[in-house]
Design an enzyme around this catalytic site. Structure first.
Site, PDB file in Angstrom:
ATOM      1  N   LYS A 171      22.830  75.571 137.581  1.00  0.00           N
ATOM      2  CA  LYS A 171      21.797  75.218 138.567  1.00  0.00           C
ATOM      3  C   LYS A 171      22.182  75.728 139.964  1.00  0.00           C
ATOM      4  O   LYS A 171      21.349  76.273 140.705  1.00  0.00           O
ATOM      5  CB  LYS A 171      21.604  73.690 138.600  1.00  0.00           C
ATOM      6  N   LYS A 185      22.947  72.484 150.111  1.00  0.00           N
ATOM      7  CA  LYS A 185      23.952  71.860 149.235  1.00  0.00           C
ATOM      8  C   LYS A 185      24.176  72.692 147.968  1.00  0.00           C
ATOM      9  O   LYS A 185      25.309  72.935 147.551  1.00  0.00           O
ATOM     10  CB  LYS A 185      23.458  70.445 148.915  1.00  0.00           C
TER      11      LYS A 185
HETATM   12  P1  NDP Z   1      14.344  63.467 147.751  1.00  0.00           P
HETATM   13  O1  NDP Z   1      15.101  63.536 149.007  1.00  0.00           O
HETATM   14  O2  NDP Z   1      12.870  63.611 147.771  1.00  0.00           O
HETATM   15  O3  NDP Z   1      14.655  62.078 146.991  1.00  0.00           O
HETATM   16  C1  NDP Z   1      15.954  61.592 146.875  1.00  0.00           C
HETATM   17  C2  NDP Z   1      15.982  60.315 146.078  1.00  0.00           C
HETATM   18  O4  NDP Z   1      17.308  59.807 146.101  1.00  0.00           O
HETATM   19  C3  NDP Z   1      15.081  59.213 146.649  1.00  0.00           C
HETATM   20  O5  NDP Z   1      14.657  58.393 145.582  1.00  0.00           O
HETATM   21  C4  NDP Z   1      16.061  58.471 147.561  1.00  0.00           C
HETATM   22  O6  NDP Z   1      15.697  57.126 147.800  1.00  0.00           O
HETATM   23  C5  NDP Z   1      17.293  58.501 146.709  1.00  0.00           C
HETATM   24  N1  NDP Z   1      18.504  58.322 147.504  1.00  0.00           N
HETATM   25  C6  NDP Z   1      18.892  59.031 148.593  1.00  0.00           C
HETATM   26  N2  NDP Z   1      20.089  58.587 149.035  1.00  0.00           N
HETATM   27  C7  NDP Z   1      20.430  57.556 148.226  1.00  0.00           C
HETATM   28  C8  NDP Z   1      21.551  56.698 148.175  1.00  0.00           C
HETATM   29  N3  NDP Z   1      22.567  56.802 149.052  1.00  0.00           N
HETATM   30  N4  NDP Z   1      21.586  55.752 147.208  1.00  0.00           N
HETATM   31  C9  NDP Z   1      20.579  55.643 146.322  1.00  0.00           C
HETATM   32  N5  NDP Z   1      19.485  56.427 146.311  1.00  0.00           N
HETATM   33  C10 NDP Z   1      19.432  57.382 147.253  1.00  0.00           C
HETATM   34  O7  NDP Z   1      15.008  64.557 146.783  1.00  0.00           O
HETATM   35  P2  NDP Z   1      14.341  65.316 145.535  1.00  0.00           P
HETATM   36  O8  NDP Z   1      13.646  64.334 144.668  1.00  0.00           O
HETATM   37  O9  NDP Z   1      13.642  66.518 146.024  1.00  0.00           O
HETATM   38  O10 NDP Z   1      15.682  65.852 144.815  1.00  0.00           O
HETATM   39  C11 NDP Z   1      16.459  65.062 143.934  1.00  0.00           C
HETATM   40  C12 NDP Z   1      17.438  66.008 143.219  1.00  0.00           C
HETATM   41  O11 NDP Z   1      16.674  66.971 142.469  1.00  0.00           O
HETATM   42  C13 NDP Z   1      18.320  66.808 144.199  1.00  0.00           C
HETATM   43  O12 NDP Z   1      19.615  66.969 143.661  1.00  0.00           O
HETATM   44  C14 NDP Z   1      17.595  68.158 144.300  1.00  0.00           C
HETATM   45  O13 NDP Z   1      18.483  69.192 144.658  1.00  0.00           O
HETATM   46  C15 NDP Z   1      17.043  68.286 142.881  1.00  0.00           C
HETATM   47  N6  NDP Z   1      15.871  69.153 142.741  1.00  0.00           N
HETATM   48  C16 NDP Z   1      14.756  69.013 143.562  1.00  0.00           C
HETATM   49  C17 NDP Z   1      13.671  69.855 143.403  1.00  0.00           C
HETATM   50  C18 NDP Z   1      12.429  69.760 144.248  1.00  0.00           C
HETATM   51  O14 NDP Z   1      11.550  70.640 144.122  1.00  0.00           O
HETATM   52  N7  NDP Z   1      12.269  68.745 145.104  1.00  0.00           N
HETATM   53  C19 NDP Z   1      13.691  70.935 142.380  1.00  0.00           C
HETATM   54  C20 NDP Z   1      14.846  70.927 141.524  1.00  0.00           C
HETATM   55  C21 NDP Z   1      15.902  70.083 141.729  1.00  0.00           C
HETATM   56  P3  NDP Z   1      14.726  56.720 149.032  1.00  0.00           P
HETATM   57  O15 NDP Z   1      13.335  56.790 148.471  1.00  0.00           O
HETATM   58  O16 NDP Z   1      15.174  55.358 149.372  1.00  0.00           O
HETATM   59  O17 NDP Z   1      14.969  57.726 150.132  1.00  0.00           O
END
Ligand code: NDP
Length: 296
Positions: A172, A241
């Protein structure tokens, strides 16, 4: 009915979890900001847990989808943490785009409690998550990946077993480093053409039909840059990242990778310049700013 817990209803986690909110799964969800979990569950077939421990109690398969492996590791401990709720024999499938070393350490800790682990980052973006057409790259034992498959199939079109724990994260990171290279190099090419008086729309007609094409030139630039829409679907900080993970991986293996290392520097600088809220394609704005030219 498989008992599944999903933790992390972010930009991509929420549409992935939506495919599990069916009569095939008994779904519990948890999100750090509870309002998002309540909004998710209000659409049916999911119950909201108050803590990670509560979410995973009795779950056979647990999915996490958090920003980085650091947040996943931090979720393990404490009275409300995953280890307080997970039963031996459970499987943790981490869909975070994580880093291989931290994933291996998480897997070791879980193994002490007879809990299996698969790193299972996804590609296909938020639109692929909505359509249920993601690609999942898995790292883990044959047995663990086979157990994960029926759950992953709910939102994935392609599931690829890449190797042992950490192999999914590694693939990835390199995939996303290539995405970053393509975005940055397409932006440089198009600002050079714009400065030379060539229209970007015309240039992209040629490039997308020719050997210089990429997902950036075929989709991201026409849909997001030429329109100046820059929708926020995947945060620049997350791509920063990913490229850093790929660059670290290559450095640790002592493989000369000047383009990867430079791309990591460029995306770190773009992230720093544009902040945590920016989308990954907005890195183009930094290239434009340096050139003093807008692509359109
Ligand atoms: P977001 O920033 O939209 O969401 C992050 C999630 O993690 C939220 O549910 C957030 O909660 C939670 N979170 C953040 N910090 C903490 C913490 N300290 N403890 C617990 N929960 C936490 O990210 P994405 O959904 O976009 O991405 C998630 C993963 O998927 C990442 O690793 C990203 O690289 C990967 N990804 C994303 C893609 C995309 O198109 N968006 C595509 C492919 C992979 P809260 O709602 O409270 O902020």
């Amino acid at each position: 009915m498989t008992r599944v817990a999903f933790l992390g209803l972010g930009a991509i986690g929420a549409p992935m979890a939506r495919h599990l909110a069916t009569d095939r799964f008994d779904l519990a969800v948890w999100n750090r900001t509870p309002e998002k979990a309540l909004a998710f569950a209000s659409r049916g077939r999911a119950r909201v847990a108050a803590t990670p421990a509560e979410a995973v109690e009795e779950a056979e398969v647990v999915i996490t989808c958090l920003p980085t492996s650091r947040e996943v590791a931090a979720l393990l401990d404490g009275p409300d943490g995953l280890l307080a709720g997970l039963s031996s024999g459970a499987l943790l499938v981490d869909c975070t785009s994580g880093d291989p070393g931290t994933s291996r350490r998480i897997a070791e800790r879980l193994a002490e409690r007879q809990i299996d682990f698969v790193d299972a980052p996804v590609s296909g973006g938020t639109s692929g998550a909505e359509k249920g057409t993601l690609t999942v790259m898995c790292g883990g034992s044959d047995a663990a990946v086979d157990r994960a498959r029926p759950v992953l199939e709910a939102f994935a079109e392609r599931i690829v077993h890449c190797g042992g724990v950490g192999a999914g994260d590694a693939v990835k990171a390199v995939n996303n480093a290539l995405l970053a290279v393509h975005i940055w190099s397409a932006a440089e090419g198009l600002v050079a053409l714009a400065s030379a008086g060539v229209d970007a729309v015309v240039a992209l007609v040629v490039i997308t039909a020719s050997s210089g094409r990429s997902n950036a030139s075929m989709n991201l630039f026409p849909e997001r840059v030429l329109t100046r829409a820059f929708p926020r679907t995947f945060r620049l900080s997350l791509l920063d990242k990913d490229v850093a993970i790929a660059a670290d991986l290559a450095r640790a293996a002592r493989v000369p990778t000047p383009v990867l290392q430079l791309t990591a520097e460029l995306f770190r600088a773009a992230h720093h310049a544009l902040g945590d809220g920016a989308d990954h394609v907005e890195a183009v704005k930094v290239v434009e700013q340096w050139a003093g030219v807008e692509i359109v």
